[in-house]
Design an enzyme around this catalytic site. Sequence first.
Site, PDB file in Angstrom:
ATOM      1  N   SER A 227       0.852  -1.191   0.000  1.00  0.00           N
ATOM      2  CA  SER A 227       0.000   0.000   0.000  1.00  0.00           C
ATOM      3  C   SER A 227       0.888   1.242   0.000  1.00  0.00           C
ATOM      4  O   SER A 227       2.077   1.165   0.349  1.00  0.00           O
ATOM      5  CB  SER A 227      -0.847   0.003   1.279  1.00  0.00           C
TER       6      SER A 227
ATOM      7  N   TYR B  42      -1.717  -0.967  10.774  1.00  0.00           N
ATOM      8  CA  TYR B  42      -1.921  -1.289   9.351  1.00  0.00           C
ATOM      9  C   TYR B  42      -0.648  -0.966   8.561  1.00  0.00           C
ATOM     10  O   TYR B  42      -0.163  -1.795   7.790  1.00  0.00           O
ATOM     11  CB  TYR B  42      -3.112  -0.504   8.800  1.00  0.00           C
TER      12      TYR B  42
HETATM   13  P1  NDP Z   1     -11.583  -5.515  -0.130  1.00  0.00           P
HETATM   14  O1  NDP Z   1     -12.044  -5.428   1.286  1.00  0.00           O
HETATM   15  O2  NDP Z   1     -12.543  -5.179  -1.215  1.00  0.00           O
HETATM   16  O3  NDP Z   1     -10.985  -6.965  -0.418  1.00  0.00           O
HETATM   17  C1  NDP Z   1     -10.243  -7.667   0.535  1.00  0.00           C
HETATM   18  C2  NDP Z   1     -10.208  -9.127   0.140  1.00  0.00           C
HETATM   19  O4  NDP Z   1      -9.412  -9.831   1.101  1.00  0.00           O
HETATM   20  C3  NDP Z   1     -11.582  -9.773   0.128  1.00  0.00           C
HETATM   21  O5  NDP Z   1     -11.712 -10.535  -1.035  1.00  0.00           O
HETATM   22  C4  NDP Z   1     -11.582 -10.677   1.357  1.00  0.00           C
HETATM   23  O6  NDP Z   1     -12.322 -11.855   1.073  1.00  0.00           O
HETATM   24  C5  NDP Z   1     -10.091 -11.002   1.460  1.00  0.00           C
HETATM   25  N1  NDP Z   1      -9.735 -11.447   2.800  1.00  0.00           N
HETATM   26  C6  NDP Z   1      -9.788 -10.772   3.976  1.00  0.00           C
HETATM   27  N2  NDP Z   1      -9.417 -11.561   4.997  1.00  0.00           N
HETATM   28  C7  NDP Z   1      -9.114 -12.766   4.447  1.00  0.00           C
HETATM   29  C8  NDP Z   1      -8.659 -14.011   4.962  1.00  0.00           C
HETATM   30  N3  NDP Z   1      -8.449 -14.190   6.275  1.00  0.00           N
HETATM   31  N4  NDP Z   1      -8.455 -15.033   4.110  1.00  0.00           N
HETATM   32  C9  NDP Z   1      -8.686 -14.879   2.791  1.00  0.00           C
HETATM   33  N5  NDP Z   1      -9.087 -13.743   2.234  1.00  0.00           N
HETATM   34  C10 NDP Z   1      -9.305 -12.702   3.047  1.00  0.00           C
HETATM   35  O7  NDP Z   1     -10.301  -4.571  -0.214  1.00  0.00           O
HETATM   36  P2  NDP Z   1      -9.245  -4.245  -1.382  1.00  0.00           P
HETATM   37  O8  NDP Z   1      -9.597  -4.907  -2.636  1.00  0.00           O
HETATM   38  O9  NDP Z   1      -9.052  -2.804  -1.358  1.00  0.00           O
HETATM   39  O10 NDP Z   1      -7.938  -4.922  -0.745  1.00  0.00           O
HETATM   40  C11 NDP Z   1      -7.034  -5.716  -1.473  1.00  0.00           C
HETATM   41  C12 NDP Z   1      -5.619  -5.395  -1.018  1.00  0.00           C
HETATM   42  O11 NDP Z   1      -5.289  -4.075  -1.413  1.00  0.00           O
HETATM   43  C13 NDP Z   1      -5.422  -5.444   0.500  1.00  0.00           C
HETATM   44  O12 NDP Z   1      -4.200  -6.079   0.788  1.00  0.00           O
HETATM   45  C14 NDP Z   1      -5.366  -3.982   0.890  1.00  0.00           C
HETATM   46  O13 NDP Z   1      -4.636  -3.773   2.062  1.00  0.00           O
HETATM   47  C15 NDP Z   1      -4.697  -3.390  -0.336  1.00  0.00           C
HETATM   48  N6  NDP Z   1      -4.866  -1.952  -0.509  1.00  0.00           N
HETATM   49  C16 NDP Z   1      -6.108  -1.418  -0.745  1.00  0.00           C
HETATM   50  C17 NDP Z   1      -6.255  -0.045  -0.868  1.00  0.00           C
HETATM   51  C18 NDP Z   1      -7.578   0.604  -1.087  1.00  0.00           C
HETATM   52  O14 NDP Z   1      -7.667   1.850  -1.038  1.00  0.00           O
HETATM   53  N7  NDP Z   1      -8.648  -0.124  -1.321  1.00  0.00           N
HETATM   54  C19 NDP Z   1      -5.096   0.860  -0.787  1.00  0.00           C
HETATM   55  C20 NDP Z   1      -3.854   0.190  -0.553  1.00  0.00           C
HETATM   56  C21 NDP Z   1      -3.757  -1.163  -0.427  1.00  0.00           C
HETATM   57  P3  NDP Z   1     -13.181 -12.721   2.118  1.00  0.00           P
HETATM   58  O15 NDP Z   1     -13.719 -11.780   3.148  1.00  0.00           O
HETATM   59  O16 NDP Z   1     -14.228 -13.350   1.261  1.00  0.00           O
HETATM   60  O17 NDP Z   1     -12.217 -13.742   2.652  1.00  0.00           O
END
Ligand code: NDP
Length: 246
Positions: free
Chosen positions: A142, A155
């Site tokens: 990030s 975080y």
């Molecule tokens: P979302 O919340 O839309 O997606 C997060 C995903 O992670 C979901 O598919 C969720 O699926 C999965 N997840 C969470 N916990 C678990 C677990 N224990 N096991 C398996 N899967 C898990 O957020 P983003 O798409 O934004 O996030 C994706 C990545 O991008 C993350 O690493 C985030 O930190 C990073 N990021 C995002 C930013 C933003 O502004 N959106 C900025 C910078 C970085 P499920 O709950 O079905 O398991």
Amino acid sequence: MSNIKDKIVIITGVSSGIGEATAKELASKGAKLVLAARREDRLIKLQQEIQNTGGLALYIVTDVSSHEQMEELADFALKEFGKIDVMINNAGVMPLSTVYEKKMNEWDTMIDVNIKGVLYGIAAVLPSMRERKEGHIINVSSVAGHLVFPTSSVYSGTKFAVLAITEGLRQEECNNNIRTTIICPGSVDTELTDHISDANLKHSIKKQSEIAIHPNSIARAIAFAIEQPSDVAINELIIRPTIQQL
Ligand code: NDP
């Protein structure tokens, strides 16, 4: 011909946001996907969407914070496709809060998903990649892996860790022809902010996120890293909304 076509790609956290957009982007370029997340209904829906547009995707319900489930994920991909070309460790959570609030359960979840999940993902795919002397590990950090702000201490700590782990991995595995890429998104319009437990903080972070870009922008950056020739490693990409200051 696209250097993505027919590549076997595992993506974690595909049930929403960046992971989902990346799965669709790579499927449209001919990658064969293994989809991983916890919400099975979303996995089924995404698999069907990809299949309906002529793509190929299998799924396996996976909690990235389980070392055993991450091994099962890699074994599943190897059993179904015989190899793993790309591992995208994308799953992540961001329940922001101040350290003083002592939300230890949330600290534990961030450490388990954002750090241990990435490590378990690397550990699960590295042996077969080393054996083939080929592979690509993409870890989603990030902008918060480069800077800290109040409430992001833990975080950001997890995302700084992803940077350190990935750079160490790069140095250790470059002679095995294994590429590494760190993806550092800025504000992206996803479900990430939904899990902030403090209602006021959630409201203010969501307000700041009005500038957020579509997750397709991150998906395109990931595709760019994958489609380079195998002697070229895109080691890090930072992708912000143009108007995001920090
Ligand atoms: P979302 O919340 O839309 O997606 C997060 C995903 O992670 C979901 O598919 C969720 O699926 C999965 N997840 C969470 N916990 C678990 C677990 N224990 N096991 C398996 N899967 C898990 O957020 P983003 O798409 O934004 O996030 C994706 C990545 O991008 C993350 O690493 C985030 O930190 C990073 N990021 C995002 C930013 C933003 O502004 N959106 C900025 C910078 C970085 P499920 O709950 O079905 O398991």
